[in-house]
Design an enzyme around this catalytic site. Structure first.
Site, short mmCIF file in Angstrom:
data_model
loop_
_atom_site.label_atom_id
_atom_site.label_comp_id
_atom_site.label_asym_id
_atom_site.label_seq_id
_atom_site.Cartn_x
_atom_site.Cartn_y
_atom_site.Cartn_z
N GLU A 119 35.83 33.87 -70.51
CA GLU A 119 36.64 34.41 -69.41
C GLU A 119 37.47 33.31 -68.73
O GLU A 119 37.99 33.52 -67.64
CB GLU A 119 35.76 35.12 -68.37
CG GLU A 119 34.86 36.21 -68.89
CD GLU A 119 35.60 37.43 -69.47
OE1 GLU A 119 36.84 37.43 -69.49
OE2 GLU A 119 34.91 38.36 -69.91
N HIS A 142 32.04 35.18 -61.73
CA HIS A 142 31.89 36.46 -62.43
C HIS A 142 30.42 36.70 -62.71
O HIS A 142 29.73 35.83 -63.24
CB HIS A 142 32.68 36.43 -63.75
CG HIS A 142 32.41 37.59 -64.65
ND1 HIS A 142 32.61 38.89 -64.28
CD2 HIS A 142 31.95 37.64 -65.93
CE1 HIS A 142 32.29 39.70 -65.28
NE2 HIS A 142 31.87 38.96 -66.30
N HIS A 144 27.18 40.05 -63.42
CA HIS A 144 26.89 41.40 -63.90
C HIS A 144 25.79 42.05 -63.05
O HIS A 144 24.73 42.41 -63.58
CB HIS A 144 26.39 41.36 -65.36
CG HIS A 144 27.37 40.86 -66.37
ND1 HIS A 144 27.03 40.62 -67.69
CD2 HIS A 144 28.69 40.57 -66.27
CE1 HIS A 144 28.09 40.21 -68.36
NE2 HIS A 144 29.11 40.15 -67.52
N GLU A 172 28.29 45.29 -41.64
CA GLU A 172 28.99 44.00 -41.66
C GLU A 172 29.91 43.83 -42.86
O GLU A 172 30.62 42.83 -42.96
CB GLU A 172 27.98 42.86 -41.59
CG GLU A 172 27.07 43.00 -40.37
CD GLU A 172 27.15 41.83 -39.39
OE1 GLU A 172 27.37 40.72 -39.84
OE2 GLU A 172 26.98 42.07 -38.19
N HIS A 213 31.15 46.78 -66.28
CA HIS A 213 30.98 45.39 -66.74
C HIS A 213 30.42 44.48 -65.64
O HIS A 213 29.39 43.84 -65.84
CB HIS A 213 32.34 44.86 -67.25
CG HIS A 213 32.27 43.49 -67.82
ND1 HIS A 213 32.99 43.09 -68.93
CD2 HIS A 213 31.58 42.38 -67.44
CE1 HIS A 213 32.73 41.83 -69.20
NE2 HIS A 213 31.88 41.37 -68.31
P1 13P Z 1 30.69 33.84 -71.66
O1 13P Z 1 29.32 33.55 -72.20
O2 13P Z 1 31.77 33.52 -72.67
O3 13P Z 1 30.93 33.19 -70.33
O4 13P Z 1 30.80 35.42 -71.46
C1 13P Z 1 29.93 36.09 -70.59
C2 13P Z 1 30.59 37.24 -69.92
O5 13P Z 1 30.07 37.71 -68.93
C3 13P Z 1 31.84 37.81 -70.47
O6 13P Z 1 32.44 38.70 -69.59
ZN ZN Z 2 31.01 39.52 -68.13
#
Ligand code: 13P
Ligand code: ZN
Length: 275
Positions: A119, A142, A144, A172, A213
């Site tokens: 990413e 980023h 999940h 808040e 995602h």
């Molecule tokens: P990477 O291991 O390449 O960082 O990918 C993980 C991910 O969350 C892709 O969206």
């Molecule tokens: Zn991801």
């Protein structure tokens, strides 16, 4: 020349600390998620003696002209957040952009091989947009987290629906993200298309949710960016619990209530979300 230990530097300790906090929150199954930090000039200078400049350049697929020559700490693609604390030099790298801002070279780390996160184009484009608006922004994260992802299966995928659902879930929230959040529809991860879609939202927001995602958060430092992710995910958890009760929503925070919070905390709320 004085030997430099990159791992001892304060920014690197902050990076590792934040990554491990994310792991402990269960936001990073396997290699899920990634983190980048745009280094300050003095941090680059302090570490340069430990860098090597013999690795090949790789095309980014996007151009971030305003970040030409910038250095980033980045998690490695396929590396596990779980291992960052115990094996930082294998899991992380420092990469610099070329003078056009369209290719990168790894100058430190990934000692067992590899490349920066898949990413990286999204991260660099988000850094580019944020730096242009506010040069104090340095962190793109980023992750999940389960509850934000769960909501993308049941709420309409609009900025307004997600913003209101999150703001209403915890008083808040509008204080922490007064601009609201943006939503990217499902897209193939890891490429320049999703990078462009995400960075377009980052012009307005510090949070971009990726349907089915995860999400991206942006901020000036490790604590505030982690805190933003934490707040959004906790609000999402509350919303999931409320919806799971199966009794509908009997009462909530109203538009007038939000305006009263904005006045009390002297913030500019995104009125678009309240119409
Ligand atoms: P990477 O291991 O390449 O960082 O990918 C993980 C991910 O969350 C892709 O969206
Ligand atoms: Zn991801």
């Amino acid at each position: 020349m004085k030997k430099v230990n990159v791992l001892d530097q304060e920014f690197m300790q902050g990076f590792i600390h934040m990554a491990n906090d994310g792991w402990e929150q269960r936001w990073h199954e396997r290699n899920g998620g990634n983190l980048t930090y745009r280094m300050k000039e003095e941090e680059v200078e302090a570490c340069k003696a430990a860098f090597t400049y013999d690795q090949p350049w790789t095309d980014l697929g996007i151009t971030a002209a305003n970040l030409a020559g910038a250095y980033f700490v980045a998690t490695g693609s396929g590396k596990y957040f779980q291992n960052i604390l115990s094996k930082p030099e294998e899991s992380l790298c420092i990469a610099r952009l070329n003078e056009k801002g369209d290719a990168f070279q790894v100058v430190w780390g990934l000692t067992a091989g590899g490349r920066p996160t898949s990413e990286f184009p999204s991260h660099v484009m988000n850094h580019s947009v944020k730096t242009a608006i506010d040069p104090s922004y340095r962190v793109i994260y980023h992750a999940h987290p389960a509850n934000v992802i769960a909501l993308t299966f049941v709420l309409p995928l609009t900025d307004r629906d997600f913003t209101l659902a999150l703001w209403e879930s915890m008083t808040e929230c509008p204080v922490v993200f007064p601009a609201g959040v943006g939503v990217v529809p499902w897209m193939v991860p890891g490429g320049s298309d999703v990078a462009r879609a995400t960075s377009a939202l980052m012009k307005k927001y510090d949070v971009a949710i990726w349907a089915h995602h995860g999400l991206f958060c942006a901020g000036p430092d490790f604590d505030s960016t982690f805190g933003l992710m934490h707040t959004v995910e906790k609000a999402a958890e509350i919303r999931v619990k409320v919806l799971s009760c199966g009794m509908g929503i009997r009462q909530t925070i109203t538009a007038e209530d939000f305006r009263a919070v904005a006045e009390a905390f002297q913030l500019t709320l995104n009125e678009e979300m309240l119409k």
